[in-house]
Enzyme design. Structure first.
Site, PDB file in Angstrom:
ATOM      1  N   ASP A 212      82.379  50.488  70.181  1.00 61.50           N
ATOM      2  CA  ASP A 212      82.285  50.921  71.565  1.00 61.50           C
ATOM      3  C   ASP A 212      83.413  51.938  71.759  1.00 61.50           C
ATOM      4  O   ASP A 212      84.357  51.989  70.966  1.00 61.50           O
ATOM      5  CB  ASP A 212      82.458  49.713  72.504  1.00 61.50           C
ATOM      6  CG  ASP A 212      82.394  50.103  73.968  1.00 61.50           C
ATOM      7  OD1 ASP A 212      81.593  50.985  74.315  1.00 61.50           O
ATOM      8  OD2 ASP A 212      83.161  49.532  74.754  1.00 61.50           O
TER       9      ASP A 212
ATOM     10  N   GLU B 174      83.598  45.465  70.208  1.00 64.24           N
ATOM     11  CA  GLU B 174      83.341  45.598  71.650  1.00 64.24           C
ATOM     12  C   GLU B 174      84.441  44.956  72.486  1.00 64.24           C
ATOM     13  O   GLU B 174      85.074  43.994  72.064  1.00 64.24           O
ATOM     14  CB  GLU B 174      82.029  44.897  71.996  1.00 64.24           C
ATOM     15  CG  GLU B 174      80.856  45.823  72.196  1.00 64.24           C
ATOM     16  CD  GLU B 174      80.921  46.599  73.505  1.00 64.24           C
ATOM     17  OE1 GLU B 174      81.797  46.322  74.341  1.00 64.24           O
ATOM     18  OE2 GLU B 174      80.062  47.476  73.696  1.00 64.24           O
TER      19      GLU B 174
ATOM     20  N   ARG C 154      77.620  58.290  79.340  1.00 62.65           N
ATOM     21  CA  ARG C 154      77.113  59.644  79.147  1.00 62.65           C
ATOM     22  C   ARG C 154      78.247  60.648  78.956  1.00 62.65           C
ATOM     23  O   ARG C 154      78.006  61.802  78.606  1.00 62.65           O
ATOM     24  CB  ARG C 154      76.247  60.044  80.346  1.00 62.65           C
ATOM     25  CG  ARG C 154      74.959  59.259  80.450  1.00 62.65           C
ATOM     26  CD  ARG C 154      74.113  59.709  81.615  1.00 62.65           C
ATOM     27  NE  ARG C 154      72.861  58.959  81.681  1.00 62.65           N
ATOM     28  CZ  ARG C 154      71.927  59.125  82.594  1.00 62.65           C
ATOM     29  NH1 ARG C 154      72.105  60.034  83.546  1.00 62.65           N
ATOM     30  NH2 ARG C 154      70.835  58.390  82.586  1.00 62.65           N
ATOM     31  N   ASN C 155      79.463  60.191  79.199  1.00 66.64           N
ATOM     32  CA  ASN C 155      80.628  61.059  79.013  1.00 66.64           C
ATOM     33  C   ASN C 155      81.209  60.967  77.608  1.00 66.64           C
ATOM     34  O   ASN C 155      82.257  61.549  77.327  1.00 66.64           O
ATOM     35  CB  ASN C 155      81.715  60.693  80.037  1.00 66.64           C
ATOM     36  CG  ASN C 155      81.298  61.045  81.451  1.00 66.64           C
ATOM     37  OD1 ASN C 155      80.976  62.190  81.749  1.00 66.64           O
ATOM     38  ND2 ASN C 155      81.279  60.055  82.337  1.00 66.64           N
TER      39      ASN C 155
ATOM     40  N   ASP D  35      85.074  53.223  75.237  1.00 65.86           N
ATOM     41  CA  ASP D  35      86.065  52.854  76.260  1.00 65.86           C
ATOM     42  C   ASP D  35      86.604  51.456  76.008  1.00 65.86           C
ATOM     43  O   ASP D  35      85.841  50.497  75.908  1.00 65.86           O
ATOM     44  CB  ASP D  35      85.427  52.896  77.658  1.00 65.86           C
ATOM     45  CG  ASP D  35      85.069  54.305  78.087  1.00 65.86           C
ATOM     46  OD1 ASP D  35      85.528  55.251  77.437  1.00 65.86           O
ATOM     47  OD2 ASP D  35      84.325  54.456  79.069  1.00 65.86           O
TER      48      ASP D  35
ATOM     49  N   LYS E 153      73.622  48.280  77.861  1.00 66.12           N
ATOM     50  CA  LYS E 153      73.989  46.946  77.397  1.00 66.12           C
ATOM     51  C   LYS E 153      73.886  45.980  78.590  1.00 66.12           C
ATOM     52  O   LYS E 153      74.183  46.386  79.701  1.00 66.12           O
ATOM     53  CB  LYS E 153      75.437  46.958  76.864  1.00 66.12           C
ATOM     54  CG  LYS E 153      75.681  47.989  75.769  1.00 66.12           C
ATOM     55  CD  LYS E 153      77.185  48.157  75.523  1.00 66.12           C
ATOM     56  CE  LYS E 153      77.450  49.343  74.619  1.00 66.12           C
ATOM     57  NZ  LYS E 153      78.886  49.608  74.429  1.00 66.12           N
TER      58      LYS E 153
ATOM     59  N   TRP F  15      86.468  55.150  91.018  1.00 72.10           N
ATOM     60  CA  TRP F  15      85.765  54.192  91.877  1.00 72.10           C
ATOM     61  C   TRP F  15      86.555  53.895  93.147  1.00 72.10           C
ATOM     62  O   TRP F  15      85.970  53.736  94.228  1.00 72.10           O
ATOM     63  CB  TRP F  15      85.496  52.887  91.123  1.00 72.10           C
ATOM     64  CG  TRP F  15      84.322  52.925  90.208  1.00 72.10           C
ATOM     65  CD1 TRP F  15      84.309  52.723  88.852  1.00 72.10           C
ATOM     66  CD2 TRP F  15      82.951  53.175  90.574  1.00 72.10           C
ATOM     67  NE1 TRP F  15      83.036  52.841  88.364  1.00 72.10           N
ATOM     68  CE2 TRP F  15      82.180  53.104  89.387  1.00 72.10           C
ATOM     69  CE3 TRP F  15      82.306  53.438  91.779  1.00 72.10           C
ATOM     70  CZ2 TRP F  15      80.798  53.305  89.390  1.00 72.10           C
ATOM     71  CZ3 TRP F  15      80.926  53.636  91.778  1.00 72.10           C
ATOM     72  CH2 TRP F  15      80.194  53.576  90.610  1.00 72.10           C
TER      73      TRP F  15
END
Length: 215
Positions: A9, A169, A117-118, A11, A145, A25
């Site tokens: 993964d 992960e 998507r980044n 991030d 996921k 956020w």
């Protein structure tokens, strides 16, 4: 059965962008008058952007149209991408490069499996955009996921059967996705407490190649 590929993964495993996600956020929440803190932000780990948005706006009585939700998600992503401009190779997490180099030396395929998507932008910012044998990201999948799609695609890209793949992960949703894909799992950070993970680690600074491949 021996491991022939390790899928990471992005991030929270290779690089930490948690703070940048939180700031983006938080800005959206403040603009919408929604109470949001770091504890709330933890619930977003491993969750798609639109699902995160649904969790956020569930905290208010305001009704949002589909178009308004799309605009909010786009605005959040624009804030996040602006924050990513300060990302560089110094943000790569401890021991990650040593692990990656060690796997390459042993002839183990390495891949990224991220719902973000980044992913291309992040990999470019940290200087690893042409480094992996395969990259599967949110631009290439239709299900996030815990669906295994992104990991199965990563396995396909490196030409290794899923049962010979190991997934690293930091989110429970990612562990669930890897298991659903028939892969072995390593849980780090938040996922280190996941009882279903085959190996549990605080982070990649506390493991060597042999232990990783012995899962």
């Amino acid at each position: 059965m021996s491991i022939e590929a390790v899928i990471f993964d992005l991030d929270g495993v290779i690089v930490s962008t948690d703070e940048k996600h939180y700031q983006a956020w938080k800005k959206i929440a403040d603009e919408e008058g929604i109470s949001f803190d770091r504890e709330f932000n933890e619930r977003f780990r491993g969750v798609s952007r639109m699902d995160c948005l649904e969790m956020l706006i569930a905290e208010t009585d305001k009704e949002y149209s589909a178009e308004e939700k799309k605009e909010l998600a786009t605005r959040k992503n624009n804030y996040y991408r602006d924050l990513l401009q300060s990302l560089d190779e110094n943000d790569i997490l401890s021991n990650v490069i040593n692990i990656l180099e060690g796997l390459k030396e042993k002839g183990i395929k390495i891949a990224v499996g991220s719902s973000s998507r980044n992913t291309p932008l992040i990999l470019k910012q940290i200087g690893l955009d042409n480094y992996f044998d395969g990259v599967a990201d949110g631009n290439q999948i239709t299900k996030s996921k815990p669906d295994p799609e992104v990991f199965l695609l990563a396995a396909e890209k490196v030409g290794v059967d899923p049962e010979k793949c190991l997934v690293v992960e930091d989110a429970d949703a990612g562990i669930e996705a890897a298991i659903a894909g028939g892969m072995k799992t390593v849980g780090v950070a938040s996922a280190s407490s996941n009882l279903k993970a085959d190996l549990k680690l605080k982070d990649l600074s506390v493991v060597n190649i042999e232990d990783l491949l012995d899962v």
